[in-house]
Design an enzyme around this catalytic site. Sequence first.
Site, short mmCIF file in Angstrom:
data_model
loop_
_atom_site.label_atom_id
_atom_site.label_comp_id
_atom_site.label_asym_id
_atom_site.label_seq_id
_atom_site.Cartn_x
_atom_site.Cartn_y
_atom_site.Cartn_z
N ARG A 1 0.41 85.65 36.76
CA ARG A 1 -0.53 84.52 36.91
C ARG A 1 -1.41 84.34 35.68
O ARG A 1 -2.57 83.97 35.79
CB ARG A 1 -1.41 84.70 38.14
N TYR B 1 7.81 83.01 54.07
CA TYR B 1 7.13 81.70 54.08
C TYR B 1 7.89 80.69 54.93
O TYR B 1 7.30 79.90 55.67
CB TYR B 1 6.98 81.16 52.66
N ASP C 1 7.00 78.02 40.55
CA ASP C 1 6.59 78.75 41.74
C ASP C 1 7.82 79.31 42.43
O ASP C 1 8.93 78.81 42.24
CB ASP C 1 5.82 77.84 42.71
N ARG D 1 -4.58 70.24 34.33
CA ARG D 1 -3.78 70.46 35.53
C ARG D 1 -3.72 69.21 36.42
O ARG D 1 -2.70 68.91 37.03
CB ARG D 1 -4.36 71.65 36.29
N ARG E 1 -5.20 79.35 36.82
CA ARG E 1 -6.28 80.16 37.37
C ARG E 1 -7.53 80.12 36.53
O ARG E 1 -8.27 79.18 36.57
CB ARG E 1 -5.80 81.62 37.56
O1 CP3 Z 1 1.33 82.48 35.42
C1 CP3 Z 1 2.26 82.69 36.20
O2 CP3 Z 1 2.38 83.74 36.85
C2 CP3 Z 1 3.37 81.67 36.31
C3 CP3 Z 1 3.29 80.76 37.40
C4 CP3 Z 1 3.47 81.22 38.83
C5 CP3 Z 1 2.88 80.50 39.90
N1 CP3 Z 1 3.32 81.03 41.08
C6 CP3 Z 1 1.99 79.33 39.74
C7 CP3 Z 1 1.00 79.07 40.81
C8 CP3 Z 1 4.25 82.25 39.41
C9 CP3 Z 1 5.05 83.33 38.71
C10 CP3 Z 1 4.14 82.11 40.82
C11 CP3 Z 1 4.89 82.96 41.78
C12 CP3 Z 1 4.43 82.98 43.18
N2 CP3 Z 1 4.13 81.93 43.99
C13 CP3 Z 1 4.37 84.15 43.97
C14 CP3 Z 1 4.72 85.53 43.47
C15 CP3 Z 1 3.62 86.09 42.65
C16 CP3 Z 1 2.49 86.66 43.44
O3 CP3 Z 1 1.36 86.25 43.22
O4 CP3 Z 1 2.75 87.58 44.24
C17 CP3 Z 1 3.96 83.79 45.26
C18 CP3 Z 1 3.72 84.72 46.42
C19 CP3 Z 1 3.82 82.38 45.27
C20 CP3 Z 1 3.43 81.49 46.41
C21 CP3 Z 1 2.12 80.84 46.09
N3 CP3 Z 1 1.97 79.74 45.28
C22 CP3 Z 1 0.82 81.27 46.47
C23 CP3 Z 1 0.51 82.43 47.38
C24 CP3 Z 1 -0.11 80.39 45.85
C25 CP3 Z 1 -1.62 80.52 45.83
C26 CP3 Z 1 -2.36 79.51 46.61
C27 CP3 Z 1 -3.78 79.43 46.04
O5 CP3 Z 1 -4.17 78.32 45.65
O6 CP3 Z 1 -4.46 80.46 45.98
C28 CP3 Z 1 0.64 79.44 45.12
C29 CP3 Z 1 0.08 78.34 44.28
C30 CP3 Z 1 0.14 78.62 42.82
N4 CP3 Z 1 1.28 78.93 42.15
C31 CP3 Z 1 -0.95 78.55 41.89
C32 CP3 Z 1 -0.41 78.82 40.61
C33 CP3 Z 1 -1.11 78.80 39.28
C34 CP3 Z 1 -2.42 78.23 42.23
C35 CP3 Z 1 -2.65 76.82 42.62
C36 CP3 Z 1 -2.71 75.79 41.53
O7 CP3 Z 1 -3.06 76.06 40.37
O8 CP3 Z 1 -2.41 74.63 41.85
#
Ligand code: CP3
Length: 357
Positions: free
Chosen positions: A32, A156, A81, A45, A36
């Site tokens: 991540r 999920y 994602d 974004r 963030r």
């Molecule tokens: O920087 C990176 O790591 C690359 C981008 C990336 C994202 N998701 C972008 C994202 C990666 C590698 C992921 C993988 C991902 N997505 C995982 C595995 C990694 C982990 O954290 O265990 C999982 C479980 C997901 C599912 C998912 N997507 C979740 C639980 C969330 C968080 C929801 C929140 O807002 O807290 C997301 C959304 C997400 N994916 C965000 C990002 C940067 C945050 C929301 C946003 O910026 O719009």
Amino acid sequence: MSDPGADLHADSAFIRTCRGLPATRTPVWFMRQAGRSLPEYRAIRGTGTILRAIADPELATEITLQPVRRYGVDAAILYSDIMTPTHAIGFGVDIAQGVGPVVEHPFRERSDLERLRPLDAAADTPYVIETVRNLVRDLDVPLIAFAGAPFTVASYLIEGRPSRTYVHTKALMRTDEALWHDLLDRLADLAIESLRSQVDNGAAAVQLFDSWAGALSPQDYDRFVLPASTKVLAAAGDMGVARIHFGVSTGELLGSMAAAGADVVGVDWRTPLDAARTRVPPGTVLQGNLDPALVAAGWDVTRDAADDVLSRGGGSAHVFNLGHGVLPETDPEVLERLVAHVHSWTPGTPATVGSPG
Ligand code: CP3
């Protein structure tokens, strides 16, 4: 097999370390790292679902590059994602801001398998391919491709939203084991096709995210999860790239996660790296495992905790990372100093980059 990315970066600290070869320094990147905490991320974004940002190659390229520029990390991770493929084939997945993946009609019975058609990456996710190509052109560090592991994606699809207990998931695996394995096998094929499209276009390594596998006992992991994850990692091995296998709270699963076919096993902060070493076969590289909450507590705390991680990592066969993703509260400047600190560290001598305070 065709693997332009891996060839291009074969001599980089990151790829050499993933391959178990000596490197000039401990490589570092952050899960991540994109998004963030970065103000420049928030500035571009936009609003709306992250799936829209992922589908815009110009934007996704820039977001992937931002942390590489700012932090000087040794690898980039594609801005996408784990739910991108299931969303793209029309399963009805969305990602709700501040919540995570949500599914309109969760997977519950055999007829739901029909809603999981195979992924055709060129037709279904052309934007991912375009982003990968842009990145391979613009980056001077390796690009990490990734996919969600079958168990974590299944959790999920079945729960319909993030869960703490996985009650529906565990009920399905226990009450209809044949359907469970059919589901995981389909999700393995989705992950393989997605990874193949990223690697064919130049990604140099892959990470399989089984973020929530730690919810399972070792015996359930081996019976219900290992076969499908092994299939994905074997296919990635055939693509010629190094494979990282990651999960949270997986201290009891590290041996199985290595046995699934990983070159590198990700470790969260609950298991010290020297203890983790005893749980994986000799030659397995470890990735991790600084507690992300400590990084959010400022530089002094971060430096001391990083030195502990580095010394337990032993100075070789170690890719430095956090134990899970960067928290939104994190000060980007601390991550910047952390990268410099890891790069200057050598075994036995604590690094002195950055003065206290
Ligand atoms: O920087 C990176 O790591 C690359 C981008 C990336 C994202 N998701 C972008 C994202 C990666 C590698 C992921 C993988 C991902 N997505 C995982 C595995 C990694 C982990 O954290 O265990 C999982 C479980 C997901 C599912 C998912 N997507 C979740 C639980 C969330 C968080 C929801 C929140 O807002 O807290 C997301 C959304 C997400 N994916 C965000 C990002 C940067 C945050 C929301 C946003 O910026 O719009």
